[in-house]
Design an enzyme around this catalytic site. Structure first.
Site, short mmCIF file in Angstrom:
data_model
loop_
_atom_site.label_atom_id
_atom_site.label_comp_id
_atom_site.label_asym_id
_atom_site.label_seq_id
_atom_site.Cartn_x
_atom_site.Cartn_y
_atom_site.Cartn_z
N GLU A 80 -9.81 -40.97 -43.69
CA GLU A 80 -9.47 -41.64 -42.44
C GLU A 80 -10.61 -41.61 -41.41
O GLU A 80 -10.85 -42.60 -40.72
CB GLU A 80 -8.20 -41.02 -41.82
CG GLU A 80 -8.27 -39.51 -41.70
CD GLU A 80 -7.21 -38.90 -40.78
OE1 GLU A 80 -6.79 -37.78 -41.06
OE2 GLU A 80 -6.85 -39.53 -39.77
N ASP A 130 -5.54 -35.65 -49.93
CA ASP A 130 -4.27 -35.72 -49.19
C ASP A 130 -3.47 -36.99 -49.51
O ASP A 130 -2.28 -37.05 -49.25
CB ASP A 130 -4.53 -35.69 -47.68
CG ASP A 130 -5.04 -34.34 -47.22
OD1 ASP A 130 -5.10 -33.42 -48.05
OD2 ASP A 130 -5.38 -34.19 -46.03
N ARG A 189 10.52 -11.89 -58.29
CA ARG A 189 9.94 -12.17 -56.98
C ARG A 189 10.03 -13.64 -56.62
O ARG A 189 9.98 -14.49 -57.50
CB ARG A 189 8.43 -11.86 -57.00
CG ARG A 189 8.10 -10.45 -56.80
CD ARG A 189 6.61 -10.26 -56.86
NE ARG A 189 6.33 -8.87 -56.62
CZ ARG A 189 5.36 -8.18 -57.23
NH1 ARG A 189 4.57 -8.77 -58.08
NH2 ARG A 189 5.19 -6.92 -56.94
N GLY A 216 -2.98 -30.45 -47.28
CA GLY A 216 -2.27 -31.67 -46.86
C GLY A 216 -2.03 -31.56 -45.37
O GLY A 216 -1.02 -31.05 -44.91
N ARG A 217 -3.01 -32.03 -44.62
CA ARG A 217 -3.03 -31.74 -43.18
C ARG A 217 -1.88 -32.39 -42.43
O ARG A 217 -1.15 -31.73 -41.71
CB ARG A 217 -4.36 -32.20 -42.62
CG ARG A 217 -4.58 -31.73 -41.24
CD ARG A 217 -6.01 -31.63 -40.83
NE ARG A 217 -6.91 -32.63 -41.39
CZ ARG A 217 -8.22 -32.46 -41.42
NH1 ARG A 217 -8.75 -31.37 -40.95
NH2 ARG A 217 -8.98 -33.40 -41.91
N ARG A 229 5.44 -12.88 -52.93
CA ARG A 229 3.97 -12.87 -52.94
C ARG A 229 3.52 -14.28 -52.54
O ARG A 229 4.10 -15.27 -52.98
CB ARG A 229 3.41 -12.53 -54.32
CG ARG A 229 3.63 -11.08 -54.74
CD ARG A 229 2.82 -10.09 -53.89
NE ARG A 229 2.93 -8.73 -54.39
CZ ARG A 229 3.85 -7.85 -53.99
NH1 ARG A 229 4.76 -8.20 -53.08
NH2 ARG A 229 3.87 -6.64 -54.49
N HIS A 273 -8.89 -24.55 -50.87
CA HIS A 273 -10.00 -25.38 -51.38
C HIS A 273 -10.09 -25.41 -52.91
O HIS A 273 -10.85 -26.23 -53.44
CB HIS A 273 -11.32 -24.91 -50.77
CG HIS A 273 -11.38 -25.17 -49.29
ND1 HIS A 273 -10.78 -24.35 -48.39
CD2 HIS A 273 -11.93 -26.19 -48.59
CE1 HIS A 273 -10.96 -24.84 -47.17
NE2 HIS A 273 -11.65 -25.95 -47.26
O1 F6P Z 1 -8.46 -33.84 -45.44
C1 F6P Z 1 -8.62 -33.14 -46.61
C2 F6P Z 1 -8.45 -31.66 -46.39
O2 F6P Z 1 -8.69 -31.07 -47.65
C3 F6P Z 1 -7.11 -31.24 -45.79
O3 F6P Z 1 -6.10 -31.18 -46.75
C4 F6P Z 1 -7.47 -29.91 -45.19
O4 F6P Z 1 -6.63 -29.57 -44.11
C5 F6P Z 1 -8.86 -30.12 -44.71
O5 F6P Z 1 -9.42 -31.14 -45.51
C6 F6P Z 1 -9.71 -28.86 -44.79
O6 F6P Z 1 -10.99 -29.16 -44.41
P1 F6P Z 1 -12.22 -28.17 -44.36
O7 F6P Z 1 -13.13 -28.59 -45.47
O8 F6P Z 1 -12.83 -28.41 -43.03
O9 F6P Z 1 -11.72 -26.77 -44.53
#
Ligand code: F6P
Length: 343
Positions: A105, A129, A164, A172-173, A267, A273
């Site tokens: 985006e 995302d 557990r 997924g922001r 847990r 990442h």
């Molecule tokens: O927009 C993709 C994304 O992977 C999101 O899911 C996540 O919140 C963000 O990027 C994390 O970005 P950064 O690389 O700055 O940690």
């Protein structure tokens, strides 16, 4: 025609496959030459560029990340007119006549503004995302979900051994696509999305019921889920596009579950990442390749201001502005498809 390529924003599996397809087809079909900008818009602003030729991209199909590097540099941060002028000056200095911006985006939002100012640019949509409008899917998403599901499958067996509840936080922001698809494919008992208000008592009841019938509860939490009614924020300073760093939603769920289910052992695993790294799935290699091909074809015929998009099974060019105007979040109907069944 000399084409400049950049990859911007958070990386994802499949970026290199786009570079490979664009450079190979662009060279062979249209006689283009290519300049790669390092680290997204930073490379454009600072004229940090490398030549890309067939030999340099041919081995890249299955390579994760982006060999060009990426950044969240916003060339328009100091004003659109100033930013456009700097980008234009860089392109002219390097003899670049057309730009391929591969991004989400933010990157494509900049590309849209540049197009409106007359810069010849096309886009290709990437993001794990899967939250871009105007395309049915972005490459990177399928690989991210596959990685998350593989992790959940493993977590469920150790969870079962120890009776557990396993809480798994995924990226997924603003959109819960990764959580939704991971939850369905991994058979999660509870899935929490940014789009749906969280009822912690109901979550606790579902977890307790799963435990009572002998299941090891699996709770998939999107990092953007508003567990306590607002975003869980790890780091407040905003990046150049105004985003804070999310984090902590999974911890909140774990804490609230323990407070509600007596004697519950839980847990938490934050996949973070891990979902962005590594080799793209076969499906993402195909989608990224098709999008790279479509984007250079658009540049060749002067169809600028457009973005490669998957529509059904076709890859077509759609206006860039359509991709970035509205974020594609999980619609109520998709949530309702699976949310009332006890899995
Ligand atoms: O927009 C993709 C994304 O992977 C999101 O899911 C996540 O919140 C963000 O990027 C994390 O970005 P950064 O690389 O700055 O940690």
């Amino acid at each position: 025609m000399r084409v400049g390529i950049l990859t911007g924003g958070g990386d994802c599996p499949g970026l290199n496959a786009v570079l490979r397809a664009a450079v190979l087809a662009g060279t062979q079909r249209y006689g283009m030459t290519f300049t790669g900008f390092r680290d997204g818009w930073r490379g454009v602003l600072e004229r940090d560029a490398v030549p890309l030729d067939e030999a340099s991209v041919r081995p890249l199909l299955a390579v994760g990340g982006t060999v060009l590097g990426s950044s969240r540099t916003n060339p328009l941060a100091d004003g659109v007119a100033e930013g456009v002028a700097r980008v234009r000056a860089s392109l002219e200095a390097l003899g670049v006549e057309g730009l391929l911006a591969v991004g989400g985006e933010d990157t494509l939002g900049v590309a849209t503004a540049l197009h409106e100012a007359g810069v010849p640019v096309v886009g290709a949509p990437k993001t794990i995302d899967n939250d871009l409008s105007a395309t049915d899917a972005t490459f990177g998403f399928e690989t991210a979900v596959q990685t998350a599901v593989e992790a959940c499958d493993r977590l469920v067996t150790t969870g079962a051994s120890h009776h557990r509840a396993m809480v798994v936080e995924v990226m997924g922001r603003h959109a819960g696509w990764i959580a939704l698809h991971t939850g369905i494919a991994a058979g999660a008992h509870v899935t929490l999305l940014p789009e749906v208000p969280v009822d912690l008592d109901a979550v606790a009841a579902t977890v307790a019921a799963a435990l009572a019938r002998g299941d090891a509860p699996l709770v998939v939490v999107s990092e953007g889920a508003r567990v306590l009614g607002e975003d869980a924020v790890r780091d407040l300073p905003r990046d150049a596009f105004g985003h804070v760093q999310l984090g902590g939603a999974g911890e909140q769920v774990e804490r609230e579950l323990k407070a509600r289910v007596l004697g519950l052992s839980t847990r938490l695993t934050v996949l973070g990442h891990l979902l962005r790294g590594g080799t793209p799935s076969a499906a993402d290699r195909v989608l990224a390749t098709r999008m790279g091909l479509s984007a250079v074809a658009a540049l060749a015929r002067g169809d600028v201001g457009t973005m490669a998009a998957l529509r059904g099974t076709d890859v077509v060019q759609v206006p860039l502005a359509d991709a970035t105007g509205v974020l594609r979040t999980v619609p109520e109907a998709r949530w309702a498809e699976t949310s009332d069944v006890v899995w």
